[in-house]
Design an enzyme around this catalytic site. Sequence first.
Site, PDB file in Angstrom:
ATOM      1  N   ASP A 172       0.843  -1.184   0.000  1.00 23.32           N
ATOM      2  CA  ASP A 172       0.000   0.000   0.000  1.00 23.32           C
ATOM      3  C   ASP A 172       0.887   1.247   0.000  1.00 23.32           C
ATOM      4  OD1 ASP A 172      -2.730   1.244   0.458  1.00 23.32           O
ATOM      5  OD2 ASP A 172      -1.644   1.999   2.207  1.00 23.32           O
ATOM      6  N   GLU A 205       1.685   0.268  -4.904  1.00 19.98           N
ATOM      7  CA  GLU A 205       1.271   1.576  -5.410  1.00 19.98           C
ATOM      8  C   GLU A 205       2.482   2.503  -5.414  1.00 19.98           C
ATOM      9  OE1 GLU A 205      -3.277   2.198  -3.983  1.00 19.98           O
ATOM     10  OE2 GLU A 205      -1.798   2.112  -2.373  1.00 19.98           O
TER      11      GLU A 205
END
Length: 1459
Positions: free
Chosen positions: A557, A594
């Site tokens: 993340d 990400e």
Amino acid sequence: MALTLLTLTTSVHLLDSTSVARPRISAGDLSLRSRFRRPSSSISRFQLGFPSTTHRSESLRCLCSSSSSAASPMQFEVSTPNSQFLDSLLYSRAYWVTEGVIAWNVDVGEGSCYLYASRVAGLSFSEDGIDGFDFRVKLEAESGSLHTNVVEKFPHIGNYKPFKVPSDLEVKDLVKSQLAIVCFDAEGRLIEGTGLQLPGVLDELFSYDGPLGANFTPGGGVSLHLWAPTAQEVTLCIYKNPLDKSPMETCPLEEVNGVWSIQGPSSWEGCYYVYKVSVYHPSTLKVETCYANDPYARGLSADASKTYLVNLDSDDLKPEGWEKLADKKPCLRSYSDISIYELHVRDFSVYDETVEPEHRGGYLAFTLKDCAGVKHLQKLADAGLTHLHLLPTYQFGDVDDEKETWKYIDTSVLEGLPPDSAEAQARITEIQNDDGFNWGYNPVLWGVPKGSYASDPTGPCRIIEFRKMVQALNHVGLNVVLDVVYNHLHASGPHDKDSVLDKIVPGYYLRRNNDGFIENSTCVNNTASEHYMVDRLIRDDLLNWVVNYKVDGFRFDLMGHIMKDTMVNAKSAIGNLRKETDGVDGSRIYIYGEGWNFGEVANNGRGVNASQFNLTGTGIGSFNDRIRDATLGGSPFGHPLKQGFITGLLLQHNGHDHGSEATQQLMLSTAKDHIQIGMAANLKDYVLTNHEGKEVKGSEILMHDATPVAYASEPTETINYVSAHDNETLFDIISLKTPMEISVDERCRINHLASSMISLSQGIPFFHAGDEILRSKSLDRDSYNSGDWFNRLDFSYNSNNWGVGLPPKGKNEHSWPLIKPRLHDPSFKPQSSHIVATLNSFLDLLRIRYSSPLFRLDTAKAIQDRVRFHNTGPSSVPGAIIMSIEDGHKGITSVSQIDPVYSFIVVIFNARPSEFSFFSPALKDRNLELHPVQVKSGDEIVRKSVYDAFSGGFTVPARTTTVARNEFKIHPFDFFLKVLLTNSSSHYTIVYANLTYMYAFIHVFVYTCNRCRCDEQSGNEMNKGDEESSNYTDVSILSMRGGDGHNSYATNSLLQKWVTNLDFPKCIKVADLGCSSGQNTFLAMSEIVNTINALCQERNQIPPEIDCCLNDLPGNDFNTTFKFISFFNEKLTSNTLCFVSGVPGSFHSRLFPSKSLHFIHSNCSVNYLSKVPEGLEKNKMSVYITSSSPLSEYKAYLNQFQKDFTTFLRMRSEEMVSNGRMVITLLGRNAIDDPLYRDCCHHLTLLSDSLRDLVFEGLVSASKVISFNMPLYDPTDEELKEIIRNEGTFQINDLETHAFDLGHSKEENRESCRAKPGEKEANCIRAAFEMMLVAHFGDAINIDTLFAKYAHHVSQHASCMRKTSVILVVPDRLEKNKMSVYITGSSPISEHKAYLNQFQTDFTTFLRMRSEEMVCNGCMVLTLLGRKTHVDPLYRDCCHYWTLLSQSLSDLVFEVLNY
């Protein structure tokens, strides 16, 4: 410089909660998603909106005398009102970067700087100056700038001034105190003061690589280690039970260089503990007593207040087979073969009524093979999906692990509300912080499984159930990816129950801004992986999940907020794991995340961060938001109605103002460029023709802010996607952006079109759970805390969850005016038929992707050489993309041949609302046909696609993706010989699914997954492409391949090659198990030998010696077999040293020494069972299962086959070397709804019929036939796959099915040939079963007579498909027609004549009667059931319906006789 110690003679002014006026908290307007509920108790003073001095217009200058001496205390005079300095200690604007340097952005000029410390946190400012310090020391301002190493570590303070710390200072002890640095002018007046940030000096002095957490020793004890260099005291509190308020034992820990440790007895195992830490905390300016869990905790109490002292290596915590799971992992030959499906644990089963209520929403739901969700995952895995990405499963906040505290909503009330009602969201919002749902992006402890997903959050239950989940998913065929959130923490400060790291080393683990307050750009409490022990904690935690939970990958993340070095070091550490030493193969672990570049880390603001561009060349994947935005339109942060390539931009307006038509044309053509480079894996150096007609690299295609679109150097560095858990679902965003007047059918096609653009692109495809079943969240754009109601997944396919109310107000209210009319309109809601059709189309996409390695190219060079885009440039047709992928073949020498089936593939994506036609000279004369998967697809529209070879033109229906391919017209054997020399790593999946007949040959190519080549590759080797060769040491193994017609195995009996390395050992040992006698015994063996010889000749390599082992039962005649060695020698193409031996024995037991075989072949032998199944007492007069057999007999056969085949696989796995291969050919059957179905032409049914004939004729007793059953089973392909998965030792590489119709040949339609196939089949069956029949019946039957009848039954079936039936009048004189209601093949000629005579009489009478009744010139129309004329007038095929009725009546008679 001497250290001046000062004695405390004045009162200490402690700064408490009332001594300083706090600035007002200002809510930041976050530009990114905010997925967290942040209770006020978790907001520390580091998060307050204080004025920042990060960007000062100029540095502070202090004009002071240089004559002041450090030897005597100075008298300080505050030159400005005292209030100016009262807040100074709240800030930490100076950095202690190394042991000898403090950096601060002030210019002292001729003034002076002092460092102050207070062990009891007593520093304060008063009217007389600074009070409460234990000591102070003068710092020397240095000329010049900070050292390069310092600037590299702290780039955001590169312009700060260095201040030299005296070398004799006891820094290690000093960092445990409250610290402040103060600047005075020459007159001794206080000008500036601030606290210090310590991570730099802590890293330099206390970096540590030794044990941390709980470590169990072989002798039975346990040691605990805690890194806490700023702590003044640490005490261990041991609790017997998780709910105990008072510890049963408290023990002080001893410190050595910042690490606190204690050695404890084995009796501590199973207890609970916390650390009591006394430490200065800058958020409160106090020395706090903090109670904290272990940062390296591996277990927790149910309320998460205590750490569970657990030994993860205990056998009690390991499910059965856990230690061997690494050997049973789904194969991963190359990272380019990966496809990812993102799923939330609770979403998966919380509404699944096929799951027991106690398991819904938890880990164990994944272990239930018969639940709807697992069946759905099995469909995806069978179609090719490789990885399941689970949203956070570590210990996160905002969901209590104790389920009894949860609040619930009565969903029956919600179900009765209107689809656009605001009431549902209001009720959900009322309990959203007290229910059982949250995405989980609010980490508390990274290394512990989340307790709310376990059936019991206390003790080891969560650990065991998590492992069972991973194990079950691996058995389904899916690798498990964990979503990890190392970029931030849920809580901070000394007292928050969810705060851990900030209690133990305050100010270190969390990244702070230049004022010393915690950065919140990730949403809250950013972590600082640029600090060594944060980096180490992340690496250690990843290794924990890989080694202790055997997961297969990680999704990071907000990976861009983590340093690149951390990511690279983590990848390297994982890649170094080996099965032999660590129990896992780290080289198969894939890492992606990400790579967004924003916040304080943007553009390397805190060091080189793991952003999209910085990760180039690392092999770490990052999400490609470019293809998402271009495909759908706009961005998640733009206007929701902004259209894109598939949602109608330019071609079908939705009413939103997109600018002029020229502007829209530019937007659409630009979007097309972005998508095409994304389909080429977003490679920065890939060259294509852009919308202007220019040849440009991917890095030269720019976004609106002039940022390059492409950033990857290899295809596995790109994750292509159009939807994820963030933002609206795919169906929802399509429903928003497309015009309201289009039909739901069209929206479903657009949904599929979007999925196809991801599925068929190069790079790694990523799908959000539910994309394939039109999942809706009722247009909720951020459902992180929207409860089960809005996040519902329905794997019964009855509903997609559209229209369950207006989405929660917090994140969606501004869009309610757009949302409400769409939810209100019933035409927007898909029906179950839409959902099922979309699912089937999605499965087809996966099958197409895995039908050819051309869709999964390994290297940038392979993509550049093979992938082309047509319909480009300024004259291109808008809204359509045409991509071709070319394989090496005759006339194309620039690329190697890697696909055994397809030489050229064209994919047309027509996003237009109308039919699209396109002509290209490059596509002329390609002999292209629709992909076989689409030919069989349930989508009738795609089958309307047309290709014209003469013009090179395609016509494709609206909103349709069409795949066309050109098959090789060469023998597969020739292909595999070529591929040996050019490709050692590509993964081929060839599936022949021509299951149009009653049963099929099932051809399985398996390999020992615990010895698979991919398990031994390094991470770099796994990414090598098809243009590269490898130098592996393991043996090359061959595979049998099949085809249809001329290329079929039945026609050619050729073993084709599948080789994973090019270096043969000196000797190869090959075994043919259950081999037949005669020439066929050596046919397969000779092909294996010849293949090896041909390869060695082309490589100028000396052929190995080959040990050919023939196996059969001890009673079989090996002497007869060995008579054909001369035939074997004739078939060999060279004088290879071959040694032939016979190995008698049953293959249901061990036959060869351990790890001695390189290759195993078995042809139709594994069908045979070790014994006749028990429980067949009702299977009277049938030697096998029939359509009338009870279910128990089917299960008896299946259970026996499962046992025997499992034993067979286990024996072979022990005998095979590393990377061994096995090819098995079985006689199987089609998978059908009725498991008892056996068509009347099953070869054993016909054998039963033949034996019955003998009983009718009195040639054998009925009791003898009743007591005979065949020890043989013909499985379906699904049954085979399940057994192989469950046994786990082997991994299926290919499973092919070839249609086979007993006795029927399309070429033999003449009546004169009708007996020929019967004779051929009878001879085949006789060769297989004669020994068994003779052993049972002895002289009781005449074998020749039996198989003559068998041939007759088969010959009748051969004309089954050409028959018509005739209904006749029942004649007299049928006394010899016993037990048959009509003529049969064994009926005498007299009975046929009786029927014929009766028909002649009756039909003549009929005609006479009608002629008398009709007027002159009257007409009569007759319709009769008749039959074709045959040479044999007695011909009746075995499927004549009267014959079947006779057989059914016979069954009843025999059952009566035997009772």
